[in-house]
Design an enzyme around this catalytic site. Structure first.
Site, PDB file in Angstrom:
ATOM      1  N   HIS A  72       0.837  -1.198   0.000  1.00 35.38           N
ATOM      2  CA  HIS A  72       0.000   0.000   0.000  1.00 35.38           C
ATOM      3  C   HIS A  72       0.871   1.247   0.000  1.00 35.38           C
ATOM      4  O   HIS A  72       1.905   1.285   0.661  1.00 35.38           O
ATOM      5  CB  HIS A  72      -0.880   0.034   1.265  1.00 35.38           C
ATOM      6  CG  HIS A  72      -2.020  -0.922   1.192  1.00 35.38           C
ATOM      7  ND1 HIS A  72      -2.874  -1.141   2.244  1.00 35.38           N
ATOM      8  CD2 HIS A  72      -2.442  -1.718   0.192  1.00 35.38           C
ATOM      9  CE1 HIS A  72      -3.786  -2.024   1.884  1.00 35.38           C
ATOM     10  NE2 HIS A  72      -3.537  -2.401   0.650  1.00 35.38           N
ATOM     11  N   TYR A 197      -8.762   5.338   8.140  1.00 37.40           N
ATOM     12  CA  TYR A 197      -9.105   5.767   9.499  1.00 37.40           C
ATOM     13  C   TYR A 197     -10.239   6.780   9.405  1.00 37.40           C
ATOM     14  O   TYR A 197     -10.157   7.719   8.606  1.00 37.40           O
ATOM     15  CB  TYR A 197      -7.914   6.453  10.176  1.00 37.40           C
ATOM     16  CG  TYR A 197      -6.712   5.560  10.419  1.00 37.40           C
ATOM     17  CD1 TYR A 197      -6.648   4.755  11.556  1.00 37.40           C
ATOM     18  CD2 TYR A 197      -5.641   5.537   9.532  1.00 37.40           C
ATOM     19  CE1 TYR A 197      -5.538   3.939  11.790  1.00 37.40           C
ATOM     20  CE2 TYR A 197      -4.532   4.728   9.762  1.00 37.40           C
ATOM     21  CZ  TYR A 197      -4.492   3.936  10.889  1.00 37.40           C
ATOM     22  OH  TYR A 197      -3.403   3.133  11.118  1.00 37.40           O
ATOM     23  N   PRO A 289      -2.481   0.747  19.281  1.00 36.22           N
ATOM     24  CA  PRO A 289      -2.395   0.155  17.938  1.00 36.22           C
ATOM     25  C   PRO A 289      -2.529   1.159  16.789  1.00 36.22           C
ATOM     26  O   PRO A 289      -2.145   0.834  15.666  1.00 36.22           O
ATOM     27  CB  PRO A 289      -3.556  -0.845  17.908  1.00 36.22           C
ATOM     28  CG  PRO A 289      -4.485  -0.416  18.987  1.00 36.22           C
ATOM     29  CD  PRO A 289      -3.645   0.246  20.028  1.00 36.22           C
ATOM     30  N   LYS A 293       2.365   0.069  14.782  1.00 40.02           N
ATOM     31  CA  LYS A 293       3.819   0.048  14.957  1.00 40.02           C
ATOM     32  C   LYS A 293       4.365  -1.162  15.745  1.00 40.02           C
ATOM     33  O   LYS A 293       5.553  -1.480  15.662  1.00 40.02           O
ATOM     34  CB  LYS A 293       4.266   1.317  15.700  1.00 40.02           C
ATOM     35  CG  LYS A 293       4.161   2.558  14.881  1.00 40.02           C
ATOM     36  CD  LYS A 293       5.237   2.594  13.819  1.00 40.02           C
ATOM     37  CE  LYS A 293       4.783   3.314  12.589  1.00 40.02           C
ATOM     38  NZ  LYS A 293       5.303   2.807  11.354  1.00 40.02           N
ATOM     39  N   TYR A 380       5.183   6.408   9.281  1.00 44.59           N
ATOM     40  CA  TYR A 380       4.225   5.350   8.932  1.00 44.59           C
ATOM     41  C   TYR A 380       4.891   4.267   8.085  1.00 44.59           C
ATOM     42  O   TYR A 380       4.738   3.075   8.349  1.00 44.59           O
ATOM     43  CB  TYR A 380       3.021   5.952   8.192  1.00 44.59           C
ATOM     44  CG  TYR A 380       1.979   4.919   7.845  1.00 44.59           C
ATOM     45  CD1 TYR A 380       1.181   4.354   8.837  1.00 44.59           C
ATOM     46  CD2 TYR A 380       1.806   4.467   6.529  1.00 44.59           C
ATOM     47  CE1 TYR A 380       0.235   3.383   8.527  1.00 44.59           C
ATOM     48  CE2 TYR A 380       0.864   3.497   6.213  1.00 44.59           C
ATOM     49  CZ  TYR A 380       0.088   2.964   7.220  1.00 44.59           C
ATOM     50  OH  TYR A 380      -0.840   1.985   6.922  1.00 44.59           O
TER      51      TYR A 380
HETATM   52  P1  FAD Z   1       4.023 -11.380  21.371  1.00 47.65           P
HETATM   53  O1  FAD Z   1       3.552 -11.468  19.973  1.00 47.65           O
HETATM   54  O2  FAD Z   1       3.015 -11.062  22.437  1.00 47.65           O
HETATM   55  O3  FAD Z   1       4.747 -12.742  21.710  1.00 47.65           O
HETATM   56  C1  FAD Z   1       5.103 -13.120  23.015  1.00 47.65           C
HETATM   57  C2  FAD Z   1       5.089 -14.623  23.106  1.00 47.65           C
HETATM   58  O4  FAD Z   1       5.585 -15.017  24.385  1.00 47.65           O
HETATM   59  C3  FAD Z   1       3.687 -15.198  22.982  1.00 47.65           C
HETATM   60  O5  FAD Z   1       3.669 -16.193  21.981  1.00 47.65           O
HETATM   61  C4  FAD Z   1       3.397 -15.743  24.370  1.00 47.65           C
HETATM   62  O6  FAD Z   1       2.558 -16.888  24.325  1.00 47.65           O
HETATM   63  C5  FAD Z   1       4.790 -16.071  24.868  1.00 47.65           C
HETATM   64  N1  FAD Z   1       4.915 -16.090  26.337  1.00 47.65           N
HETATM   65  C6  FAD Z   1       4.364 -15.231  27.229  1.00 47.65           C
HETATM   66  N2  FAD Z   1       4.716 -15.565  28.489  1.00 47.65           N
HETATM   67  C7  FAD Z   1       5.518 -16.651  28.383  1.00 47.65           C
HETATM   68  C8  FAD Z   1       6.197 -17.453  29.342  1.00 47.65           C
HETATM   69  N3  FAD Z   1       6.113 -17.207  30.661  1.00 47.65           N
HETATM   70  N4  FAD Z   1       6.935 -18.515  28.906  1.00 47.65           N
HETATM   71  C9  FAD Z   1       7.036 -18.774  27.562  1.00 47.65           C
HETATM   72  N5  FAD Z   1       6.407 -18.043  26.626  1.00 47.65           N
HETATM   73  C10 FAD Z   1       5.662 -16.991  27.023  1.00 47.65           C
HETATM   74  N6  FAD Z   1       1.376  -4.201  15.553  1.00 47.65           N
HETATM   75  C11 FAD Z   1       1.694  -3.765  14.313  1.00 47.65           C
HETATM   76  O7  FAD Z   1       2.867  -3.541  14.031  1.00 47.65           O
HETATM   77  N7  FAD Z   1       0.753  -3.586  13.336  1.00 47.65           N
HETATM   78  C12 FAD Z   1      -0.555  -3.822  13.590  1.00 47.65           C
HETATM   79  O8  FAD Z   1      -1.356  -3.700  12.663  1.00 47.65           O
HETATM   80  C13 FAD Z   1      -0.951  -4.244  14.901  1.00 47.65           C
HETATM   81  N8  FAD Z   1      -2.248  -4.514  15.199  1.00 47.65           N
HETATM   82  C14 FAD Z   1      -2.536  -5.082  16.414  1.00 47.65           C
HETATM   83  C15 FAD Z   1      -3.854  -5.427  16.675  1.00 47.65           C
HETATM   84  C16 FAD Z   1      -4.193  -6.031  17.897  1.00 47.65           C
HETATM   85  C17 FAD Z   1      -5.631  -6.354  18.173  1.00 47.65           C
HETATM   86  C18 FAD Z   1      -3.178  -6.305  18.863  1.00 47.65           C
HETATM   87  C19 FAD Z   1      -3.524  -6.968  20.172  1.00 47.65           C
HETATM   88  C20 FAD Z   1      -1.873  -5.967  18.599  1.00 47.65           C
HETATM   89  C21 FAD Z   1      -1.543  -5.362  17.388  1.00 47.65           C
HETATM   90  N9  FAD Z   1      -0.238  -5.009  17.096  1.00 47.65           N
HETATM   91  C22 FAD Z   1       0.074  -4.474  15.869  1.00 47.65           C
HETATM   92  C23 FAD Z   1       0.828  -5.268  18.055  1.00 47.65           C
HETATM   93  C24 FAD Z   1       1.590  -6.538  17.743  1.00 47.65           C
HETATM   94  O9  FAD Z   1       0.700  -7.627  17.567  1.00 47.65           O
HETATM   95  C25 FAD Z   1       2.583  -6.789  18.858  1.00 47.65           C
HETATM   96  O10 FAD Z   1       3.348  -5.621  19.040  1.00 47.65           O
HETATM   97  C26 FAD Z   1       3.500  -7.978  18.553  1.00 47.65           C
HETATM   98  O11 FAD Z   1       2.805  -9.196  18.675  1.00 47.65           O
HETATM   99  C27 FAD Z   1       4.699  -7.981  19.507  1.00 47.65           C
HETATM  100  O12 FAD Z   1       5.470  -9.124  19.301  1.00 47.65           O
HETATM  101  P2  FAD Z   1       6.277  -9.799  20.487  1.00 47.65           P
HETATM  102  O13 FAD Z   1       6.982 -10.952  19.874  1.00 47.65           O
HETATM  103  O14 FAD Z   1       7.034  -8.774  21.224  1.00 47.65           O
HETATM  104  O15 FAD Z   1       5.156 -10.276  21.526  1.00 47.65           O
HETATM  105  C1  DHB Z   2      -4.432  -2.519  11.281  1.00 43.54           C
HETATM  106  C2  DHB Z   2      -4.014  -2.397  12.584  1.00 43.54           C
HETATM  107  C3  DHB Z   2      -3.752  -1.155  13.077  1.00 43.54           C
HETATM  108  O1  DHB Z   2      -3.310  -1.032  14.337  1.00 43.54           O
HETATM  109  C4  DHB Z   2      -3.908  -0.010  12.295  1.00 43.54           C
HETATM  110  O2  DHB Z   2      -3.621   1.196  12.812  1.00 43.54           O
HETATM  111  C5  DHB Z   2      -4.317  -0.152  10.987  1.00 43.54           C
HETATM  112  C6  DHB Z   2      -4.575  -1.412  10.485  1.00 43.54           C
HETATM  113  C7  DHB Z   2      -4.685  -3.891  10.789  1.00 43.54           C
HETATM  114  O3  DHB Z   2      -4.767  -4.815  11.607  1.00 43.54           O
HETATM  115  O4  DHB Z   2      -4.816  -4.072   9.555  1.00 43.54           O
END
Ligand code: FAD
Ligand code: DHB
Length: 395
Positions: A72, A197, A289, A293, A380
């Protein structure tokens, strides 16, 4: 069991780090509390910055992303029933790519398994000794120990790694917002060919996609909202009200196949390392969110730590490792500022008319000023990562 790097958590941060270490010839063991099936199905992020996409290709796991990712140029912004297109590509170059987080996670797990490297699912980490690098975890009802030179805490916001740092040494900066995002995944046609948005007096709505017939959409809802109070019709009605315009097609409705609530928080643990422990991704910081990022920050942290570990294991030089937090934090704060700006501009923040006037003044500045849009687009589409992921490329 002994390894060079114990990686706690198989989310994007842990899996990307594991792959970066593998390609630098550094051993690691990944410990994940959930099952493989669970982490490969968890619906979350979907927008990858250009630097994230570049790294995925450098890591040799980008074939499916290249085939299925949707590039995009920017996003649409709708307010006062009028749509504005922000073409960031033409202003700053690069693209945002829509590719579901769980597909990236599945691609990384497949690569690890095919390399025959250890990744233990159902391994719940209970304790980390930051001085010795000993990780204690429970699996199949038994307690095990893993000794490591370095422990990478990649276990998300609710994990245990951050709590292994003594409270007196922690410097946490935190704010929660009085609203959440109600997110849905639906079999319906996207409202536009890029994300959108909508800033409406009822609050924000976000209209994104996962494919030509699959949408991902979000509604700002008050904190404490119960999903049971939001049957399908109410969700569609509110998405339609907030996205109504005089210049766009009406919203398509379809079957909702997944729904969830996510609270909004800005959080940074500025103490990102202690002794042998290093924090990455959501374990160290949470952005609201808005602006997508979180996943991208997890990948840039992994790049910085991978580079520092590569240098340390190859040469014994600790400088990059000691500078880990100082290297990561400016980019983390830039993303925090961006996410906070988008959050406070696009959401209904309060009932105070002054707040509303300021928000709409800022929205109008974005529409009127190319300089404002360029500044938005730079963040972005993705600021450069603070360092390359391999020590073989000097930064
Ligand atoms: P996580 O993905 O949370 O991974 C952590 C892992 O550790 C998990 O698998 C968990 O099960 C495991 N764990 C936890 N505790 C333990 C333990 N004690 N022992 C062993 N394992 C453990 N980010 C974006 O960049 N773009 C987006 O569009 C976006 N949209 C989002 C929408 C939603 C609804 C949500 C909730 C988040 C969104 N995010 C987005 C954020 C993004 O998903 C997170 O920032 C990302 O998952 C971070 O990755 P991570 O590996 O740090 O943590
Ligand atoms: C999506 C997630 C976001 O946090 C956002 O700002 C825009 C799009 C998505 O999940 O596609």
């Amino acid at each position: 069991m002994r390894t060079q790097v114990a990686i706690v958590g198989a989310g994007p941060a842990g899996l990307v780090l594991a792959r970066m270490l593998e390609l630098q010839g550094i051993d690691s063991v990944v410990l994940e509390s959930r099952s493989r099936e669970y982490v490969e199905k968890r619906t979350r992020a979907g927008i990858l910055e250009q630097p994230t996409v570049d790294v995925v290709h450098e890591l040799g796991i980008g074939d499916r992303l290249a085939a299925e990712g949707m590039a995009h140029d920017g996003f649409h912004l709708r307010f006062d029933r009028t749509t504005h297109r922000f073409d960031f590509h033409s202003l700053v170059g690069g693209h945002a790519t829509v590719y579901p987080q769980q597909k990236l996670v599945a691609d990384l797990i497949a690569a690890r398994v095919s390399s025959g490297l250890p990744i233990l699912f159902g391994a719940f980490v209970k304790g980390i000794d930051t001085a010795t690098g000993r990780v204690t975890y429970e699996r199949d009802g038994h307690v095990h120990e893993l000794d490591a030179d370095i422990v990478a805490g990649c276990d998300g916001f609710h994990g245990v790694a951050r709590t292994a740092i003594p409270t007196a040494l922690r410097r946490d900066r935190s704010r929660s917002y009085p609203f959440s995002w109600l997110g849905i995944l639906a079999n319906s046609t996207p409202v536009s060919d890029e994300g959108m948005y909508c800033a409406h007096e009822n609050g924000l709505s976000v209209h994104s996609m996962r494919g030509p017939a699959v949408t991902r959409q979000y509604l700002q809802v008050p904190e404490g909202t119960d999903l049971a109070d939001w049957p399908d019709d109410r969700i569609w009605d509110e998405l339609a009200v907030r996205s109504e315009s005089h210049d766009g097609a009406p919203l398509d409705r379809g079957e909702i196949v997944d729904r969830s609530l996510a609270p909004l928080r800005s959080f940074v643990s500025e103490t990102m390392s202690h002794e042998r422990l290093f924090l990455l991704g959501d374990a160290a910081h949470i952005v609201p969110p808005t602006g997508a990022k979180g996943l991208n920050l997890a990948v840039s942290d992994a790049a910085v730590l991978s580079h520092a570990l590569g240098r340390w294991f190859a040469t014994g030089a600790r400088d990059a490792l000691d500078a880990y937090a100082a290297t990561c934090l400016p980019r983390i704060w830039a993303a925090q500022l961006f996410s906070w700006t988008l959050t406070t501009t696009l959401h209904r923040m309060s009932d105070d008319p002054l707040d509303a006037r300021l928000r709409f003044a800022r929205l109008r500045r974005w529409v009127e000023s190319e300089a404002e849009r360029t500044a938005l687009g730079e963040v972005y589409l993705g600021l450069p990562f603070p360092s390359r992921w391999s020590h073989r490329w000097n930064h």
